[in-house]
Design a protein around this motif. Structure first.
Motif, PDB file in Angstrom:
ATOM      1  N   GLU A  43       0.824  -1.210   0.000  1.00 47.22           N
ATOM      2  CA  GLU A  43       0.000   0.000   0.000  1.00 47.22           C
ATOM      3  C   GLU A  43       0.858   1.261   0.000  1.00 47.22           C
ATOM      4  N   LYS A  44       2.183   1.062  -0.067  1.00 50.24           N
ATOM      5  CA  LYS A  44       3.091   2.216  -0.144  1.00 50.24           C
ATOM      6  C   LYS A  44       3.360   2.546  -1.607  1.00 50.24           C
ATOM      7  N   ILE A  45       3.604   3.825  -1.870  1.00 52.45           N
ATOM      8  CA  ILE A  45       4.021   4.230  -3.207  1.00 52.45           C
ATOM      9  C   ILE A  45       5.458   3.747  -3.403  1.00 52.45           C
ATOM     10  N   GLY A  46       5.700   3.100  -4.536  1.00 46.45           N
ATOM     11  CA  GLY A  46       6.930   2.361  -4.795  1.00 46.45           C
ATOM     12  C   GLY A  46       8.223   2.845  -4.179  1.00 46.45           C
ATOM     13  N   ARG A  47       8.606   4.069  -4.477  1.00 45.47           N
ATOM     14  CA  ARG A  47       9.942   4.518  -4.079  1.00 45.47           C
ATOM     15  C   ARG A  47       9.964   5.246  -2.732  1.00 45.47           C
ATOM     16  N   GLU A  48       8.894   5.159  -1.982  1.00 51.18           N
ATOM     17  CA  GLU A  48       8.845   5.834  -0.688  1.00 51.18           C
ATOM     18  C   GLU A  48       9.638   5.071   0.367  1.00 51.18           C
ATOM     19  N   SER A  49      10.299   5.811   1.244  1.00 56.94           N
ATOM     20  CA  SER A  49      10.959   5.209   2.415  1.00 56.94           C
ATOM     21  C   SER A  49      10.760   6.161   3.596  1.00 56.94           C
ATOM     22  N   TYR A  50      10.639   5.572   4.782  1.00 59.02           N
ATOM     23  CA  TYR A  50      10.351   6.374   5.970  1.00 59.02           C
ATOM     24  C   TYR A  50      11.288   5.987   7.103  1.00 59.02           C
ATOM     25  N   ARG A  51      11.518   6.962   7.979  1.00 56.95           N
ATOM     26  CA  ARG A  51      12.301   6.727   9.188  1.00 56.95           C
ATOM     27  C   ARG A  51      11.437   7.048  10.405  1.00 56.95           C
ATOM     28  N   PRO A  52      11.734   6.428  11.535  1.00 58.21           N
ATOM     29  CA  PRO A  52      10.951   6.730  12.743  1.00 58.21           C
ATOM     30  C   PRO A  52      10.920   8.229  13.030  1.00 58.21           C
ATOM     31  N   GLY A  53       9.718   8.714  13.328  1.00 60.63           N
ATOM     32  CA  GLY A  53       9.550  10.139  13.613  1.00 60.63           C
ATOM     33  C   GLY A  53       9.041  10.942  12.434  1.00 60.63           C
ATOM     34  N   ASP A  54       9.087  10.362  11.204  1.00 61.28           N
ATOM     35  CA  ASP A  54       8.595  11.076  10.023  1.00 61.28           C
ATOM     36  C   ASP A  54       7.081  11.250  10.096  1.00 61.28           C
ATOM     37  N   ARG A  55       6.626  12.406   9.645  1.00 59.32           N
ATOM     38  CA  ARG A  55       5.182  12.633   9.543  1.00 59.32           C
ATOM     39  C   ARG A  55       4.675  11.979   8.264  1.00 59.32           C
ATOM     40  N   ILE A  56       3.479  11.387   8.330  1.00 56.18           N
ATOM     41  CA  ILE A  56       2.939  10.682   7.159  1.00 56.18           C
ATOM     42  C   ILE A  56       1.438  10.911   7.081  1.00 56.18           C
ATOM     43  N   ARG A  57       0.961  11.032   5.862  1.00 57.66           N
ATOM     44  CA  ARG A  57      -0.473  11.215   5.617  1.00 57.66           C
ATOM     45  C   ARG A  57      -0.977  10.021   4.817  1.00 57.66           C
ATOM     46  N   CYS A  58      -2.044   9.373   5.292  1.00 58.97           N
ATOM     47  CA  CYS A  58      -2.548   8.145   4.668  1.00 58.97           C
ATOM     48  C   CYS A  58      -4.074   8.147   4.602  1.00 58.97           C
ATOM     49  N   TYR A  59      -4.567   7.221   3.818  1.00 63.30           N
ATOM     50  CA  TYR A  59      -6.014   6.999   3.678  1.00 63.30           C
ATOM     51  C   TYR A  59      -6.396   5.805   4.546  1.00 63.30           C
ATOM     52  N   VAL A  60      -7.426   5.958   5.387  1.00 60.40           N
ATOM     53  CA  VAL A  60      -7.876   4.854   6.242  1.00 60.40           C
ATOM     54  C   VAL A  60      -8.739   3.922   5.388  1.00 60.40           C
ATOM     55  N   LYS A  61      -8.160   2.784   5.039  1.00 60.14           N
ATOM     56  CA  LYS A  61      -8.819   1.856   4.116  1.00 60.14           C
ATOM     57  C   LYS A  61      -9.792   0.928   4.820  1.00 60.14           C
ATOM     58  N   ASP A  62      -9.415   0.463   6.012  1.00 56.60           N
ATOM     59  CA  ASP A  62     -10.279  -0.497   6.710  1.00 56.60           C
ATOM     60  C   ASP A  62      -9.938  -0.504   8.197  1.00 56.60           C
ATOM     61  N   VAL A  63     -10.934  -0.776   9.026  1.00 58.24           N
ATOM     62  CA  VAL A  63     -10.742  -0.974  10.470  1.00 58.24           C
ATOM     63  C   VAL A  63     -11.483  -2.251  10.833  1.00 58.24           C
TER      64      VAL A  63
END
Length: 540
Positions: free
Chosen positions: A173-193
């Motif tokens: 569900e990530k965009i291919g070339r994205e990478s994240y480190r702890p503490g990074d702010r991220i915006r996402c779509y809530v797909k399911d709960v």
């Protein structure tokens, strides 16, 4: 530990503290304490007893009671928690079945093991309450955008802190070339709960088409206000996307509003999606017109729509083919997702060759079947005649408009066509009988000799065989397998038998065989008709 006056208020204070820390209702913590104390009392007085504990919400005093229920004599099983009507008379004036007798019992001393058990019960109840609170909070946020902080990465999945809980962004569900480190702010779509044994699971996505639609809603006030609507979105995450928009205000250009001044609005979305290129396309209810827009920047010469098959054929100039298909088929794939149709792209040269081949095949058919010369056969094809049935049964005036055709010629043409059709029907019926077709099927109304031949070749030789067929087995259809539409060839599809006609024939066969009660069938059809009428009234 004994429940004494010295620590009665501590129960309430502890409940308040735990409730504040876990952000849950204090009464839930008190109920957990009551249950844990009741379990400890049962271990002291006996597990078969119905011991209940009630903690006063003001004073913190815990009262222990034993409850016994009055039951019928023959239903008495548990002597510690039940008693008969006769036994109950010792304690109650006029006991009845179902009455309960409550008596207070002395508080218990909680030993080390009992205290530990009580603690576990309280912790378990608190965890359950916390999970319920988290599920209730996030279930209504499905379909919205949420901001969070990256906590850690597990096997390629990103664990996101979303405030009062954790959510998961799976690697697919990530965009291919994205990478994240702890503490990074991220915006996402809530797909399911979803509720799961280990607690509510919140699933996020950055590749969902809905994520892009929600981003545009945040950037474009007209979409938020409902003046502009996003009708369809197709994405190749991180690379390219197409979005169909419509304006309900004639003075507002939907494409221009989404692009914004100097592209500011669409650029904000592009930046959030790691540079994903976005084509904004004006929506049109006419699907061919919409598809022409969706295939931009390629030019389209002609579009042929087959609504039943949900396929569309697009003809483009030879030099536009690679542009229409796009790199690795991206452009046509996104256009297909946007319209919900399978798209076949042909060049003008390919389409010309195909039409020429069809012209030659039809010409040869008329030459062989009607004993015509090539020129006359070509005249028939040029006038739009495609088969013998059209020649045999068309109104004679339509033949008379052809150059060189008078009444005698038209009559002769139709006579030859009918004789040829009769000969074909005779041979087809003979072949069907040779294959084993029985009279019960041959005499069934609605099946031509050619249909009988096709059925017999596939092993359908009796009325019983025919009645067991599904409508799609006769008329054909489409099945979606792994996201791809796959054609199901029907036994009678080449005879232009529709799904509704196939269903009617099969049901008629079942009625004739006594498998279906015709009165029940009529009642079902009447109910469906009433339901359709109600739907139409609501739409009006």
């Amino acid at each position: 530990m004994a429940i004494t006056s010295a620590n009665q208020l501590e129960l309430l204070q502890t409940a308040e503290a735990v409730a504040r820390e876990k952000m849950i209702d204090p009464s839930l913590v008190v109920e957990a304490m009551e249950e844990s104390l009741a379990r400890a009392a049962k271990s002291r007085y006996g597990s078969e007893m119905d011991i209940r504990v009630k903690i006063d919400r003001k004073t913190g005093r815990a009262s222990f009671t034993r409850v016994r229920t009055v039951v019928e004599d023959e239903e008495l099983e548990n002597y510690q928690a039940e008693m008969t009507v006769q036994q109950a008379k010792q304690y109650m004036a006029e006991p009845k079945v179902g009455d309960t007798f409550v008596e207070e019992v002395p508080p218990v001393e909680l030993g080390r093991i009992a205290a530990q058990s009580a603690k576990q019960v309280i912790l378990q109840k608190v965890r359950e309450a916390e999970r319920d609170r988290q599920f209730e909070e996030f279930k209504d946020r499905v379909g919205t955008i949420i901001n969070g902080t990256v906590k850690r990465e597990e096997y390629g999945n990103i664990i996101v802190d979303v405030g009062r809980g954790e959510a998961i962004l799976r690697r697919n569900e990530k965009i291919g070339r994205e990478s994240y480190r702890p503490g990074d702010r991220i915006r996402c779509y809530v797909k399911d709960v979803r509720r799961e044994t280990r607690g509510p699971q919140i699933f996020l996505s950055r590749t969902a088409p809905e994520f892009m639609a929600e981003l545009f809603k945040m950037e474009v006030p007209e979409i938020y206000d409902g003046i502009i609507e996003i009708k369809a979105v197709a994405r190749d995450p991180g690379s390219r996307a197409k979005i169909g928009v419509i304006s309900y205000d004639g003075s507002i250009d939907p494409v221009g509003a989404c692009v914004g001044m100097r592209g500011s609005r669409v650029q904000a979305v592009v930046n959030e999606l790691q540079g994903e290129k976005i084509d904004i396309i004006p929506w049109n209810e006419d699907m061919p017109t919409f598809l022409v827009n969706a295939l931009q920047p390629a030019e389209v010469s002609k579009v042929v729509l087959d609504e039943d098959a949900e396929r569309i054929e697009v003809v483009v100039p030879d030099d536009q083919l690679s542009l229409a298909i796009g790199r690795r088929g991206q452009n046509v794939r996104l256009a297909s997702q946007l319209t919900g149709l399978d798209i076949d792209i042909l060049t003008e040269e390919e389409e010309s060759k195909r039409r020429q081949k069809e012209f030659e095949e039809r010409t040869q058919l008329f030459m062989d079947a009607l004993d015509l010369d090539e020129f006359f056969a070509q005249l028939l094809v040029s006038e739009g005649f495609t088969n013998l049935e059209e020649v045999a049964y068309v109104d004679q005036d339509e033949l008379l408009v052809i150059d060189g055709v008078d009444e005698d010629t038209a009559t002769e043409l139709q006579t030859r066509a009918r004789e040829q059709l009769e000969e074909q029907a005779r041979k087809a019926l003979e072949r069907a009988r040779e294959l084993g077709a029985e009279d019960s099927l041959v005499s069934f109304e609605g099946l031509t000799p050619q249909m009988l031949e096709a059925l017999a070749e596939d092993g359908v030789k009796t009325l019983e065989d025919f009645a067991t067929c599904a409508d799609w087995e006769l008329a054909g259809g489409w099945t979606t397998v792994n996201g791809q539409r796959v054609k199901d060839e029907g036994l009678l599809e080449k005879f232009d038998v529709s799904l509704e006609e196939a269903q009617t024939m099969v049901m008629t066969a079942r009625v004739l065989l006594g498998w279906v009660d015709p009165t029940e069938l009529e009642a079902e059809e009447a109910e469906e008709g009433d339901a359709d009428g109600e739907t139409e009234e609501r739409e009006d």
